[in-house]
Each structure stands twice: as structure tokens, then as C-alpha cells.
Design a protein around this motif. Structure first.
Motif, mmCIF file in Angstrom:
data_model
loop_
_atom_site.group_PDB
_atom_site.id
_atom_site.type_symbol
_atom_site.label_atom_id
_atom_site.label_comp_id
_atom_site.label_asym_id
_atom_site.label_seq_id
_atom_site.Cartn_x
_atom_site.Cartn_y
_atom_site.Cartn_z
ATOM 1 N N GLU A 1 -39.065 23.808 2.091
ATOM 2 C CA GLU A 1 -38.038 23.813 1.058
ATOM 3 C C GLU A 1 -38.546 23.145 -0.220
ATOM 4 O OE1 GLU A 1 -33.405 22.365 0.719
ATOM 5 O OE2 GLU A 1 -34.129 23.248 2.590
ATOM 6 N N GLY A 2 -39.372 22.120 -0.057
ATOM 7 C CA GLY A 2 -39.940 21.456 -1.225
ATOM 8 C C GLY A 2 -40.836 22.379 -2.027
ATOM 9 N N ASP A 3 -41.658 23.175 -1.326
ATOM 10 C CA ASP A 3 -42.529 24.127 -2.015
ATOM 11 C C ASP A 3 -41.711 25.212 -2.718
ATOM 12 O OD1 ASP A 3 -44.816 22.797 -1.239
ATOM 13 O OD2 ASP A 3 -45.161 24.056 0.525
ATOM 14 N N ILE A 4 -40.636 25.652 -2.074
ATOM 15 C CA ILE A 4 -39.760 26.655 -2.688
ATOM 16 C C ILE A 4 -39.159 26.106 -3.981
ATOM 17 C CG2 ILE A 4 -37.596 27.938 -2.411
ATOM 18 C CD1 ILE A 4 -38.265 28.122 0.605
ATOM 19 N N ALA A 5 -38.751 24.844 -3.957
ATOM 20 C CA ALA A 5 -38.171 24.226 -5.154
ATOM 21 C C ALA A 5 -39.194 24.157 -6.282
ATOM 22 C CB ALA A 5 -37.651 22.831 -4.819
ATOM 23 N N THR A 6 -40.427 23.792 -5.948
ATOM 24 C CA THR A 6 -41.467 23.674 -6.977
ATOM 25 C C THR A 6 -41.807 25.028 -7.584
ATOM 26 O OG1 THR A 6 -42.398 21.718 -5.892
ATOM 27 C CG2 THR A 6 -43.826 22.900 -7.429
ATOM 28 N N VAL B 1 -34.861 34.385 -1.757
ATOM 29 C CA VAL B 1 -34.574 34.799 -0.381
ATOM 30 C C VAL B 1 -35.871 35.161 0.335
ATOM 31 C CG1 VAL B 1 -33.389 36.498 1.062
ATOM 32 C CG2 VAL B 1 -32.249 35.591 -0.970
ATOM 33 N N GLU B 2 -36.769 35.831 -0.378
ATOM 34 C CA GLU B 2 -38.088 36.159 0.188
ATOM 35 C C GLU B 2 -38.812 34.904 0.665
ATOM 36 O OE1 GLU B 2 -41.102 39.219 -1.337
ATOM 37 O OE2 GLU B 2 -39.864 38.775 -3.087
ATOM 38 N N MET B 3 -38.800 33.866 -0.169
ATOM 39 C CA MET B 3 -39.516 32.640 0.186
ATOM 40 C C MET B 3 -38.921 31.991 1.431
ATOM 41 S SD MET B 3 -40.645 30.787 -3.394
ATOM 42 C CE MET B 3 -39.102 30.905 -4.322
ATOM 43 N N VAL B 4 -37.621 32.152 1.616
ATOM 44 C CA VAL B 4 -36.956 31.571 2.786
ATOM 45 C C VAL B 4 -37.142 32.447 4.021
ATOM 46 C CG1 VAL B 4 -34.723 30.928 3.771
ATOM 47 C CG2 VAL B 4 -35.241 30.359 1.390
ATOM 48 N N GLU B 5 -36.869 33.754 3.868
ATOM 49 C CA GLU B 5 -36.837 34.671 5.010
ATOM 50 C C GLU B 5 -38.149 35.413 5.249
ATOM 51 O OE1 GLU B 5 -32.856 35.364 6.497
ATOM 52 O OE2 GLU B 5 -34.199 33.622 6.494
ATOM 53 N N ARG B 6 -39.065 35.324 4.265
ATOM 54 C CA ARG B 6 -40.368 35.994 4.324
ATOM 55 C C ARG B 6 -40.256 37.512 4.228
ATOM 56 N NH1 ARG B 6 -44.174 33.732 8.894
ATOM 57 N NH2 ARG B 6 -45.711 34.714 7.521
ATOM 58 N N LYS B 7 -39.134 38.002 3.722
ATOM 59 C CA LYS B 7 -38.967 39.433 3.486
ATOM 60 C C LYS B 7 -37.859 39.636 2.458
ATOM 61 C CE LYS B 7 -35.679 40.161 7.280
ATOM 62 N NZ LYS B 7 -35.384 40.949 8.496
ATOM 63 N N LEU C 1 -28.637 33.813 5.540
ATOM 64 C CA LEU C 1 -29.931 33.398 6.059
ATOM 65 C C LEU C 1 -29.872 33.387 7.581
ATOM 66 C CD1 LEU C 1 -30.817 30.469 3.615
ATOM 67 C CD2 LEU C 1 -31.366 32.898 3.411
ATOM 68 N N GLN C 2 -30.969 33.777 8.210
ATOM 69 C CA GLN C 2 -30.982 33.907 9.662
ATOM 70 C C GLN C 2 -30.730 32.580 10.365
ATOM 71 O OE1 GLN C 2 -34.638 35.864 10.744
ATOM 72 N NE2 GLN C 2 -34.089 37.774 9.712
ATOM 73 N N GLN C 3 -31.252 31.505 9.784
ATOM 74 C CA GLN C 3 -31.032 30.174 10.360
ATOM 75 C C GLN C 3 -30.573 29.225 9.246
ATOM 76 O OE1 GLN C 3 -35.086 30.001 12.268
ATOM 77 N NE2 GLN C 3 -33.891 29.434 14.071
ATOM 78 N N PRO C 4 -29.348 29.416 8.781
ATOM 79 C CA PRO C 4 -28.868 28.648 7.623
ATOM 80 C C PRO C 4 -28.874 27.144 7.843
ATOM 81 C CG PRO C 4 -27.049 29.747 8.743
ATOM 82 C CD PRO C 4 -28.312 30.308 9.314
ATOM 83 N N GLU C 5 -28.759 26.722 9.089
ATOM 84 C CA GLU C 5 -28.704 25.288 9.376
ATOM 85 C C GLU C 5 -30.031 24.585 9.094
ATOM 86 O OE1 GLU C 5 -30.157 27.353 13.045
ATOM 87 O OE2 GLU C 5 -28.554 27.700 11.574
ATOM 88 N N SER D 1 -31.004 23.155 3.247
ATOM 89 C CA SER D 1 -30.029 22.250 2.641
ATOM 90 C C SER D 1 -28.921 23.005 1.911
ATOM 91 C CB SER D 1 -30.731 21.318 1.652
ATOM 92 O OG SER D 1 -31.162 22.051 0.514
ATOM 93 N N ALA D 2 -27.827 22.288 1.696
ATOM 94 C CA ALA D 2 -26.719 22.845 0.915
ATOM 95 C C ALA D 2 -27.170 23.141 -0.510
ATOM 96 C CB ALA D 2 -25.545 21.869 0.917
ATOM 97 N N LEU D 3 -28.110 22.339 -1.025
ATOM 98 C CA LEU D 3 -28.610 22.564 -2.382
ATOM 99 C C LEU D 3 -29.326 23.907 -2.495
ATOM 100 C CD1 LEU D 3 -30.023 19.130 -3.638
ATOM 101 C CD2 LEU D 3 -27.998 20.359 -4.449
ATOM 102 N N LEU D 4 -30.141 24.243 -1.497
ATOM 103 C CA LEU D 4 -30.841 25.525 -1.524
ATOM 104 C C LEU D 4 -29.848 26.675 -1.443
ATOM 105 C CD1 LEU D 4 -33.255 27.410 -1.443
ATOM 106 C CD2 LEU D 4 -33.513 26.918 0.987
ATOM 107 N N HIS D 5 -28.875 26.568 -0.561
ATOM 108 C CA HIS D 5 -27.857 27.611 -0.447
ATOM 109 C C HIS D 5 -27.131 27.801 -1.780
ATOM 110 C CE1 HIS D 5 -27.914 28.538 3.870
ATOM 111 N NE2 HIS D 5 -28.188 27.263 4.070
ATOM 112 N N ASP D 6 -26.779 26.700 -2.422
ATOM 113 C CA ASP D 6 -26.051 26.789 -3.685
ATOM 114 C C ASP D 6 -26.929 27.377 -4.782
ATOM 115 O OD1 ASP D 6 -23.515 25.994 -5.182
ATOM 116 O OD2 ASP D 6 -25.059 25.018 -6.405
ATOM 117 N N PHE D 7 -28.207 26.998 -4.795
ATOM 118 C CA PHE D 7 -29.142 27.531 -5.787
ATOM 119 C C PHE D 7 -29.231 29.052 -5.685
ATOM 120 C CE2 PHE D 7 -33.558 28.900 -6.653
ATOM 121 C CZ PHE D 7 -33.613 28.633 -8.010
ATOM 122 N N LEU D 8 -29.403 29.558 -4.465
ATOM 123 C CA LEU D 8 -29.491 31.006 -4.276
ATOM 124 C C LEU D 8 -28.190 31.689 -4.686
ATOM 125 C CD1 LEU D 8 -31.380 31.219 -0.848
ATOM 126 C CD2 LEU D 8 -32.308 31.637 -3.135
#
Length: 249
Positions: free
Chosen positions: A68-73, A160-166, A189-193, A196-203
Motif C-alpha cells: 500500500e505504501g508503494d501504491i501511495a508513492t 485498481v490495477e496496482m491493488v488487484e494486479r489486473k 476489491l477481492q480482499q478489501p479487509e 486501509s480505509a484511506l486507500l478505499h476512499d482514494f479510489l
């Protein structure tokens, strides 16, 4: 350096295409691939570009699960590039993981400006259809006038690609993935848990089907998910790991 060849034969508004590319050359930015020189030879535009030795974001996504940190950067670096483009009255129109390039020093830059649109002073929207269906904003698909926020939607798909890889719905059905997204909404997301809530809100802020509710690139740079990102140099281990893995194949 790297050299890219663009065939102009058959393209509409050849002069406009060249002019838009020259705008990028003249307005350098740390998050835009530098155009060093250009040549027009027999209906081909040859672009001399800086060489990005870390490959594409798509390479990273294919080879490993990003943190998640790399996705944010990566998100912050891309949004800085988009904010620069939009502030100069331009729309990229082809934002996707293949067009996000990296260097082994951690730099992240937007590339491929063949579908660039320039908004003349006083004009805030475009109407021509351009882009790649998997990343294309709903307003383009609907044939409506659109503005710079189409790039934000496209980057949301990259998120979404960065999270789900597709890409959402990609190759899962004969129906256009963009049509499914527009009618059924962004898939959960397949495994939303795991995120973080921040990533969900960002998307969610990126992927509002109503353009008026979708955040701009400038607004997204102030989103807590983005402001919490580490420096670009933190991406070096990830980029080098994927580069070594690819070289062994």
C-alpha cells in the motif's frame, strides 16, 4: 536515450499532434518523460526521449504484489505529472499502467503523449473520442464533452490495477470492461479487509462516474492517502527486484 517513432500518415490533425508533443518538450517536469529532440522523416515523427531503465508500472504489477505504501508513492508521482499537464490546459487521454515509466533511482514519469489534447484558452472540454477502453472514462464512452478529469478516472483504474494486479473486468467477458464499469460500478476489491480505509476512499474519489463529483488531480494530491506517501526513492528496492527478476527470464 530511447527513440520512439510515430507514423503520421492517416492521422487527423497531423500538425496539431506535433504541436501538442512540442508543448510537452517545452514544459519539462520531473514526472513527465523528457523529450530531448525530434525529427520528421517521411511521414514519421521520431522522438528522442530520456531512457527509463526501470521499465513500466505494468511490469511491476505483473511481477509482484505492490504494498500500500508503494501504491501511495506511485500515485503521488503520477498525480504530480497529471496536475502539471492539466495546469497547462492539456489532457493526456491515454493514462494506463503501460504508460507509467520508472527509473532505477525511483523516478516515476508519465509517457506516451500521442493522444494528447490541448484545451485552447477559454475552452474547458473536448469531445473527440480517444483512449483505451479499459481505462476510458464514462463520459468519453457516452460521447459527451469532457475535461481533464478523464485522466483522473483512468488513473483510478490504474489504482485498481496496482491493488488487484489486473484491470477491472478485463478478459472476463466479451462485453467491454468499460461498459460493465459504467453500468455496474467499480468491482469491489477481492480482499478489501487487507487495505486501509484511506486507500478505499482514494479510489472512490478517482472513480466517481459523475465527473462533477470526481476529484481533480490537484485535489487528490491533498488526499491523506497521497500526503502520507514516502519519497520516490523508497521505490528503488521494488523496481530493482522486478528488474532483476525480468533479466533472469
Amino acid at each position: 536515450v530511447a527513440i520512439k517513432k510515430i507514423t503520421l500518415q492517416g492521422l487527423i490533425r497531423k500538425e496539431g499532434t506535433v504541436n501538442e508533443l512540442m508543448v510537452v518538450k517545452m514544459n519539462k517536469n520531473p514526472n513527465i518523460v523528457n523529450y530531448l529532440e525530434n525529427y520528421l522523416l517521411h511521414e514519421q515523427l521520431w522522438l528522442v526521449l530520456e531512457y527509463m531503465d526501470g521499465g513500466t508500472l505494468r511490469d511491476i504489477i505483473k511481477e509482484t504484489q505492490m504494498s500500500e505504501g508503494d501504491i501511495a508513492t506511485v500515485s503521488r508521482e503520477c498525480l504530480q505529472g497529471l496536475d502539471f499537464i492539466h495546469s497547462n490546459h492539456m489532457i493526456h487521454r491515454n493514462v494506463k499502467s503501460h504508460n507509467v515509466l520508472l527509473r532505477t533511482d525511483g523516478s516515476v514519469k508519465l509517457a506516451d503523449f500521442g493522444l494528447f489534447a490541448h484545451l485552447p484558452r477559454g475552452q474547458s472540454t473536448q469531445s473527440s473520442v480517444a483512449g483505451n477502453s479499459g481505462w476510458m472514462a464514462p463520459e468519453i464512452m457516452a460521447g459527451q464533452p469532457y475535461g481533464p478529469k478523464v485522466d483522473v478516472w483512468s488513473f483510478g483504474i490504474v489504482g485498481v490495477e496496482m491493488v488487484e494486479r489486473k484491470v477491472p473486468y478485463w478478459n472476463e467477458t466479451s462485453v467491454s470492461p468499460q461498459l460493465l464499469i459504467a453500468t455496474e460500478g467499480i468491482p469491489k476489491l477481492q480482499q478489501p479487509e487487507l487495505f486501509s480505509a484511506l486507500l478505499h476512499d482514494f479510489l472512490s474519489c478517482c472513480l466517481q462516474t459523475d465527473e462533477a463529483r470526481r476529484w481533480s488531480s490537484k485535489e487528490l494530491l491533498q488526499h491523506p492517502f497521497v500526503t502520507s506517501a514516502e519519497p520516490a526513492s523508497s521505490l528503488v528496492p521494488l523496481i530493482m527486484s522486478v528488474k532483476r527478476r525480468k533479466e533472469k527470464k
